[in-house]
Design an enzyme around this catalytic site. Structure first.
Site, short mmCIF file in Angstrom:
data_model
loop_
_atom_site.label_atom_id
_atom_site.label_comp_id
_atom_site.label_asym_id
_atom_site.label_seq_id
_atom_site.Cartn_x
_atom_site.Cartn_y
_atom_site.Cartn_z
N GLU A 1 -0.67 4.87 14.33
CA GLU A 1 -0.39 6.10 13.60
C GLU A 1 -0.72 7.33 14.44
O GLU A 1 0.04 8.31 14.44
CB GLU A 1 -1.17 6.14 12.29
CG GLU A 1 -0.76 7.28 11.38
CD GLU A 1 -1.39 7.22 10.00
OE1 GLU A 1 -0.95 8.00 9.13
OE2 GLU A 1 -2.30 6.40 9.78
N HIS B 1 -9.75 1.89 0.63
CA HIS B 1 -8.29 1.73 0.55
C HIS B 1 -7.93 1.31 -0.87
O HIS B 1 -8.24 0.20 -1.30
CB HIS B 1 -7.83 0.69 1.57
CG HIS B 1 -6.35 0.66 1.77
ND1 HIS B 1 -5.48 1.38 0.97
CD2 HIS B 1 -5.57 0.00 2.68
CE1 HIS B 1 -4.24 1.16 1.38
NE2 HIS B 1 -4.29 0.34 2.42
N CYS C 1 0.80 -1.22 0.00
CA CYS C 1 0.00 0.00 0.00
C CYS C 1 0.84 1.27 0.00
O CYS C 1 0.30 2.37 -0.14
CB CYS C 1 -0.94 -0.01 1.20
SG CYS C 1 -1.96 -1.50 1.25
N THR D 1 -8.49 0.16 10.49
CA THR D 1 -8.23 -1.11 11.16
C THR D 1 -7.99 -0.85 12.65
O THR D 1 -7.45 0.20 13.02
CB THR D 1 -7.00 -1.83 10.56
OG1 THR D 1 -5.87 -0.97 10.65
CG2 THR D 1 -7.26 -2.20 9.12
N PRO D 2 -8.36 -1.79 13.51
CA PRO D 2 -8.25 -1.56 14.95
C PRO D 2 -6.85 -1.20 15.42
O PRO D 2 -6.68 -0.29 16.24
CB PRO D 2 -8.72 -2.90 15.54
CG PRO D 2 -9.68 -3.43 14.52
CD PRO D 2 -9.09 -3.04 13.19
N LYS E 1 -9.51 7.87 3.17
CA LYS E 1 -9.93 6.48 2.95
C LYS E 1 -11.33 6.22 3.51
O LYS E 1 -11.98 5.24 3.14
CB LYS E 1 -8.94 5.50 3.59
CG LYS E 1 -7.60 5.39 2.86
CD LYS E 1 -6.74 4.30 3.49
CE LYS E 1 -5.40 4.17 2.81
NZ LYS E 1 -4.49 5.29 3.14
N PHE F 1 1.83 -3.57 3.92
CA PHE F 1 2.17 -4.88 4.46
C PHE F 1 3.66 -5.14 4.23
O PHE F 1 4.21 -4.84 3.17
CB PHE F 1 1.37 -5.98 3.76
CG PHE F 1 -0.07 -6.08 4.19
CD1 PHE F 1 -0.59 -5.31 5.21
CD2 PHE F 1 -0.93 -6.98 3.56
CE1 PHE F 1 -1.91 -5.42 5.61
CE2 PHE F 1 -2.26 -7.10 3.93
CZ PHE F 1 -2.75 -6.32 4.96
N HIS G 1 -2.52 7.56 6.88
CA HIS G 1 -2.80 6.26 6.27
C HIS G 1 -4.20 5.81 6.66
O HIS G 1 -4.97 5.37 5.81
CB HIS G 1 -1.74 5.25 6.71
CG HIS G 1 -1.83 3.93 6.02
ND1 HIS G 1 -1.75 3.81 4.65
CD2 HIS G 1 -1.99 2.67 6.50
CE1 HIS G 1 -1.85 2.53 4.31
NE2 HIS G 1 -2.01 1.83 5.41
#
Length: 420
Positions: A317, A343, A166, A310-311, A338, A406, A306
């Site tokens: 961040e 995404h 990403c 996500t949890p 996003k 990732f 970013h």
């Protein structure tokens, strides 16, 4: 050695919230979500049944029908964005030195739909011997997007694809920036593309429990920094930024959107998919970019985070920003677009960099939509301005864009108002 200054002179966008930069920008400011039930295949047996698809785009308005059939959708979207960007830049292709114009595009996955179709076809007909389309490999490989862009325009300068999940297209912008600073080219058509909304893409991310399964509310599913976030929403699309040395741009009388002034790169070196829980890589990449730009945290007005919804990722961040920026963390605007585009994977960095450029140009911050309730995790400090639910006007002198991939790949790019 004196480095060249680098400016943005053209933009192109194909996104779930608009197929031009202007349409995308207006919908982002209005807080419009691009999420909806998936239309390109049957999702009956999938945990997630929605995504942020590109809508109402006729590729053949831009690309010859025969040529388009020889391209994966990822390449089609990338080429359309580049055609828009080059046109917007106003470059006279009859007068420029095409040996000094390059293409650097970021692709996270590439032709996954082509790969899926060919392998499934072989599986159904393997008893008859190997039967593959002769365009299988040229359609699938990730580098082919940059190749098609260069062939379409006849650009002979540096030409390649960056792949870092990403963070791919932010790395493409960073590479393009450095090539121009060092005088390796006069113009770089830079950006990213991705089109992974297919059975393999959706099923693969579902198996990792990475995607939201809020099937009853697709438009509200991407909710960065909210307590009820349950994963990211897949998107597809492409973004193009035409980067140019200031000297070359001024010589041809180009319009200038903003100046690109810095880039940073780092690695979490922690986990194949999860970000470092203390945000160490995120903190390092932002500080590296600021050092490269010769700026301090006090200079920054906007951070396009970013922020995937996500949890774990949102927490790390937010922590990194607070740790690095200190008191300035409460003075900058932060937002995750996003929440509206989903995404875009390998294309995310380019599209979000474009958002930063447009924020710098227009002095307004697009929102982080879908925020209903705060997380009780102490590492998300809600005294910071996450620009929840509504765009905010303010002077934007400097904007910073984060993208993380990732494998622990982190990239950060910085833009500021252009001034002589």
């Amino acid at each position: 050695m004196e480095l060249n200054r680098v400016v943005v002179t053209g933009l192109g966008a194909v996104t779930p919230v608009g197929n031009t930069p202007e349409e995308m920008w207006n919908n982002l400011l209005a807080g419009k979500s691009g999420a909806a039930p998936i239309t390109s295949f049957d999702t009956t047996n999938f945990k997630t049944k929605f995504a942020c698809e590109v809508k109402d785009l006729n590729v053949n308005d831009f690309i010859d029908r025969k040529e388009a059939r020889r391209m994966d959708r990822c390449t089609q979207l990338g080429l359309v964005s580049a055609i828009q960007g080059v046109k917007d830049s106003g470059i006279d292709l009859e007068k420029v030195d095409k040996n000094r114009i390059g293409v650097v595009y970021g692709i996270g996955i590439g032709g996954i739909k082509t790969f899926q179709e060919e392998v499934m076809y072989y599986g159904q007909h393997c008893e008859d011997g190997p039967k593959f389309n002769p365009f299988f490999i040229p359609k699938m490989i990730s580098d082919i997007t940059a190749g098609h862009i260069s062939m379409y325009f006849g650009f002979h300068g540096p030409n390649y694809v960056t792949t870092s999940a990403c963070a791919s297209s932010s790395h493409a912008l960073a590479d393009a920036f450095n090539l121009l600073r060092l005088g390796k080219a006069d113009v770089i058509v830079a950006g990213g593309s991705e089109a992974a909304i297919c059975e393999c893409g959706l099923g693969g991310f579902n198996s990792m429990h990475a995607l939201s399964t809020r099937n009853d509310d697709p438009e509200g599913a991407s909710r960065p920094f909210s307590a009820s976030r349950d994963g990211f929403v897949m998107g597809e699309g492409a973004g193009c930024l035409v980067l140019e040395t200031l000297e070359h741009a001024k010589a041809r009388g180009a319009k200038i959107y903003a100046e690109m002034v810095g880039e940073g790169m780092s690695a979490d070196a922690y986990h194949i998919t999860a970000s470092h829980p203390e945000g160490l890589g995120a903190r390092l990449v932002m500080s590296s970019a600021l050092k490269d730009a010769e700026l301090s945290v006090e200079d920054v007005d906007y951070i396009n985070v970013h922020g995937t919804s996500t949890p774990v990722g949102d927490i790390s961040e937010a922590k990194a920003i607070k740790d690095l920026f200190g008191e300035q963390a409460y003075k900058v605007n932060i937002s995750s677009t996003k929440s509206m585009t989903g995404h875009l994977l390998g294309a995310a960095g380019a599209v979000e960099a474009m958002v930063c450029v447009l924020s710098v140009q227009n002095d307004i911050i697009p929102p982080t939509i879908n925020h209903a309730e705060d997380d009780n995790d102490p590492d998300i400090d809600y005294n910071m301005n996450f620009t929840f639910n509504k765009a905010q006007k303010r002077e934007v002198r400097v904007a910073l864009s984060n993208t993380f991939g990732f494998g622990g790949h982190n990239a950060c790019v910085i833009f500021k108002k252009y001034a002589e």
